[in-house]
Design a protein around this motif. Structure first.
Motif, PDB file in Angstrom:
ATOM      1  N   GLY A  20      -0.187   4.791   5.581  1.00  0.00           N
ATOM      2  CA  GLY A  20      -0.087   4.492   4.148  1.00  0.00           C
ATOM      3  C   GLY A  20      -0.511   3.058   3.836  1.00  0.00           C
ATOM      4  O   GLY A  20      -1.232   2.809   2.863  1.00  0.00           O
ATOM      5  N   ASP A  90      -4.102  11.525   3.889  1.00  0.00           N
ATOM      6  CA  ASP A  90      -3.192  10.798   4.791  1.00  0.00           C
ATOM      7  C   ASP A  90      -2.073  11.716   5.289  1.00  0.00           C
ATOM      8  O   ASP A  90      -1.331  12.300   4.506  1.00  0.00           O
ATOM      9  CB  ASP A  90      -2.664   9.588   3.984  1.00  0.00           C
ATOM     10  CG  ASP A  90      -1.415   8.937   4.553  1.00  0.00           C
ATOM     11  OD1 ASP A  90      -0.918   9.342   5.617  1.00  0.00           O
ATOM     12  OD2 ASP A  90      -0.934   7.982   3.896  1.00  0.00           O
ATOM     13  N   ARG A 135      14.104   6.858   2.284  1.00  0.00           N
ATOM     14  CA  ARG A 135      13.537   8.121   2.774  1.00  0.00           C
ATOM     15  C   ARG A 135      14.535   8.843   3.663  1.00  0.00           C
ATOM     16  O   ARG A 135      15.073   8.277   4.612  1.00  0.00           O
ATOM     17  CB  ARG A 135      12.224   7.856   3.524  1.00  0.00           C
ATOM     18  CG  ARG A 135      11.015   8.106   2.642  1.00  0.00           C
ATOM     19  CD  ARG A 135       9.720   7.793   3.321  1.00  0.00           C
ATOM     20  NE  ARG A 135       9.431   8.653   4.466  1.00  0.00           N
ATOM     21  CZ  ARG A 135       8.229   8.744   5.012  1.00  0.00           C
ATOM     22  NH1 ARG A 135       7.208   8.045   4.511  1.00  0.00           N
ATOM     23  NH2 ARG A 135       8.023   9.518   6.050  1.00  0.00           N
TER      24      ARG A 135
HETATM   25 MG    MG Z   1       2.948   7.386   5.075  1.00  0.00          MG
END
Ligand code: MG
Ligand code: UP5
Length: 192
Positions: A20, A90, A135
């Protein structure tokens, strides 16, 4: 073909390898569109749909979401960007069958960018990020499962595309700008 003339780059590397981070730098420099399969899945979870529930459970366990879901999310997102020079896909394909199906149904890839990184380095980065990321998969138990899934399912993808001479590998153990220097020379040297 729907996406002809647009460069299609699969971006892979283990959890925390910096996919990322490097993709957003490529966007700034070259105007590509960055589509993170993981981000698209997290958006679906955030919508709170029934499908989102299922996705959320799979991601918390570090397993792979059924490819029909991911491919549809990617294709829908790509349709919004007819004019960009290329797409950075990605975190996809996570297994060989996903790549084959995407290339059959959506568009063929030009190459696969592989950020190679040691588990030690990736683990350290993810544990650091876990303090702020929110996350649900940034905890040591899920991180270990993500590493396992990467080795079992995704490394074979890299070997598969490697056999077709489509893998460009970059050492991602170094600091962000050092890695990006190699990324820059790779993208700067691509044919127009
Ligand atoms: Mg990522
Ligand atoms: N950081 C980055 N580069 C650094 C560097 N060079 N030096 C020092 N620090 C660096 O980076 C991670 C952290 O490290 C950040 O804090 C960053 O600042 C720092 P990041 O750029 O976010 O790395 P990335 O490789 O993108 O890590 P990510 O955690 O996103 O990788 P995953 O592959 O685990 O996550 P993804 O979102 O792609 O997938 C999550 C889950 O979704 C999967 O486990 C799976 O369950 C599911 N999924 C599917 O089922 N199918 C798919 O097709 C995609 C996902």
């Amino acid at each position: 073909m729907e996406f002809s003339g647009q460069r299609i780059v699969f971006v892979l590397g283990g959890p925390g390898s910096g996919k990322g981070t490097q993709c957003s730098k490529i966007v700034d420099e070259f105007g590509y569109v960055h589509l993170s399969a993981g981000d698209l899945l997290r958006e679906e979870v955030a919508r709170g749909s029934e499908k989102g529930q299922l996705i959320s459970e799979i991601m918390k366990d570090g397993r792979l979401v059924p490819q029909e879901i991911t491919i549809q999310l990617l294709r829908d997102a790509m349709r919004y960007h007819k004019d960009c020079p290329g797409f950075l896909i990605d975190g996809f394909p996570r297994e060989i069958q996903q790549g084959m199906q995407f290339e059959k149904e959506v568009v063929e890839s030009d190459f696969l960018l592989f950020f190679e990184c040691s588990e030690e380095v990736m683990e350290e980065r993810l544990l650091k990020r876990s303090k702020t990321s929110g996350r649900a998969d940034d905890n040591i138990e899920t991180i270990k499962k993500r590493f396992g899934t990467f080795v079992e399912k995704t490394l074979p993808v890299i070997n598969y595309y490697g056999q077709h001479d489509k893998v460009k590998k970059i050492d991602a153990n170094r600091e962000v700008n050092e890695v990006f220097t190699d990324v820059l020379s790779l993208f700067g040297g691509l044919p127009a």
